[in-house]
Design a protein around this motif. Structure first.
Motif, short mmCIF file in Angstrom:
data_model
loop_
_atom_site.label_atom_id
_atom_site.label_comp_id
_atom_site.label_asym_id
_atom_site.label_seq_id
_atom_site.Cartn_x
_atom_site.Cartn_y
_atom_site.Cartn_z
N UNK A 29 42.59 56.62 20.70
CA UNK A 29 44.45 55.56 20.82
C UNK A 29 44.64 55.35 19.11
N UNK A 30 43.53 55.46 18.36
CA UNK A 30 44.12 55.20 16.90
C UNK A 30 45.05 56.47 16.23
N UNK A 31 44.72 57.44 16.97
CA UNK A 31 45.63 58.95 16.88
C UNK A 31 46.45 58.82 16.62
N UNK A 32 46.63 58.55 18.04
CA UNK A 32 48.11 57.89 18.40
C UNK A 32 48.88 59.17 19.22
N UNK A 33 48.61 59.82 19.13
CA UNK A 33 49.38 61.20 19.90
C UNK A 33 49.55 61.24 21.44
N UNK A 34 48.65 60.54 22.45
CA UNK A 34 48.78 60.57 23.28
C UNK A 34 49.49 59.18 23.99
N UNK A 35 50.60 58.70 22.97
CA UNK A 35 51.04 58.01 23.58
C UNK A 35 52.40 58.38 23.92
N UNK A 36 52.94 59.52 23.18
CA UNK A 36 54.27 60.49 23.05
C UNK A 36 53.15 61.48 23.84
N UNK A 37 52.55 61.10 24.80
CA UNK A 37 52.61 62.23 25.69
C UNK A 37 51.55 63.83 25.01
N UNK A 38 51.57 64.02 24.23
CA UNK A 38 51.03 65.35 23.78
C UNK A 38 49.18 65.45 24.00
N UNK A 39 48.75 66.47 23.93
CA UNK A 39 47.67 67.01 23.99
C UNK A 39 47.66 66.96 21.93
N UNK A 40 46.20 67.25 21.87
CA UNK A 40 45.94 67.13 20.45
C UNK A 40 46.09 67.75 20.03
N UNK A 41 46.22 69.05 20.34
CA UNK A 41 46.62 70.42 19.95
C UNK A 41 48.19 70.48 20.28
N UNK A 42 48.88 70.13 21.08
CA UNK A 42 50.19 70.34 20.21
C UNK A 42 51.03 69.32 19.61
#
Length: 342
Positions: A249-262
């Motif tokens: 959650x703190x990394x933030x990328x899931x809130x933009x519907x992205x995988x970590x790799x994208x």
């Protein structure tokens, strides 16, 4: 320690010549994961550890002191294998890419402007004799962005008196926003291994991949729960689950519907653009580049000319400085600039 890995000759293999393995391995592993179009697996990379000046001396021993002036056809895999494994000679025709990655070590007692310039001038083609990337002051410079975008990167430099190594790494750790992002897969792996006692490397890898593949807040808890089911003990599964939910959650990328790799691929694109702009600033005095001109400006960069500037501005041990610049990240753009621009 030198390591020259692999037994079977295959043209698909790649040679990475470095001084010190850990950070360089981590960076190239991330690059190849984020840009699968490059089609290089870390298992297909042979790693040889050496110092740039030791490598220079090894070339002189094999081809003579005038090798650079006489335009000798230098075969680095042959030079390396003859020295380390004379019964298992390798040749440049065995490799798809030969990449040399070294830090700019002005403080090295063996530092020589003439030798390092000769190496930079000669090794310009990864698919042939090899491509030399010198990072200023060291490879951690790819992390040295304080925000994205970071306009102040145009003038970022370090005094020559600041020794690379622990001092520069500490400075980068203090100022960067990139470090926690690129370290995230390794932090997950360390968490599983050290805190939750998952000793099986394959299980950790599988679990990490599932977690890093999450791209939806709504499915995050279920995916993490399922990934952990056969990996951690049931007694600590809730703790592991909610800790990892918090981390992702703190990394933030899931809130933009992205995988970590994208997400991290996008970060690397920005890192590459910043370092293209910085190199252009160093060589031509201009940092801001029109968005549709990056490829054109990138192709006119000359790493030898940039090295000459770095040698000049860092010459004085008291007032000298080094422009912060990472060049090994250019490997992606040189492979195919569309990977950066699309």
């Amino acid at each position: 320690m030198n390591s020259y890995q692999g037994e079977v000759r295959r043209r698909s293999q790649n040679l990475l010549i470095v001084e010190g393995h850990h950070e360089k391995n981590k960076l190239f592993w991330l690059i190849f994961k984020c840009f699968p179009e490059i089609n290089i697996n870390m298992d297909e990379i042979w790693i040889y550890g050496t110092n740039i000046y030791q490598l220079y001396n090894d070339i002189v021993k094999e081809y003579g002191a005038e090798w650079a002036e006489e335009n000798e056809d230098i075969d680095l895999p042959f030079v390396i294998s003859k020295k380390q494994y004379p019964d298992k000679l390798r040749y440049k025709g065995d490799f798809t890419n030969i990449v040399l990655v070294f830090d700019y070590e002005r403080h090295d007692t063996n530092f020589s402007e003439e030798k390092i310039l000769a190496m930079q001038r000669y090794f310009v083609d990864a698919a042939d004799m090899g491509r030399l990337y010198i990072n200023y002051p060291m490879i951690e410079s790819y992390r040295h962005l304080c925000q994205l975008p970071d306009d102040d990167f145009s003038e970022r430099k370090i005094p020559v008196s600041l020794q690379p190594g622990k001092e520069y790494k500490a400075l980068v750790d203090q100022e960067t926003i990139i470090g926690s992002k690129v370290d995230f897969p390794h932090r997950i792996d360390d968490l599983l291994e050290k805190r939750f006692r998952v000793s099986d490397a394959q299980k950790r890898k599988r679990c990490c991949n599932e977690i890093l593949g999450i791209s939806s807040v709504s499915s995050m808890e279920n995916v993490i729960d399922n990934a952990l089911q056969e990996v951690v003990a049931k007694s600590i599964l809730p703790t592991a689950k909610y800790l990892l939910v918090d981390w992702v959650t703190k990394q933030g990328y899931v809130h933009t519907n992205q995988t970590y790799w994208k997400y991290i691929r996008g970060v690397f694109k920005q890192v590459i653009y910043h370092n293209i702009s910085k190199a252009n600033r160093i060589q031509y005095g201009q940092y801001q580049i029109p968005e549709n001109k990056y490829k054109e400006y990138f192709e006119r960069l000359d790493l030898t000319e940039i090295l000459k500037v770095q040698n000049l501005v860092s010459k004085d041990s008291i007032t000298g400085f080094i422009w912060v610049l990472n060049t090994c990240i250019y490997f992606v753009a040189e492979y195919n600039f569309r990977l950066v621009s699309d």
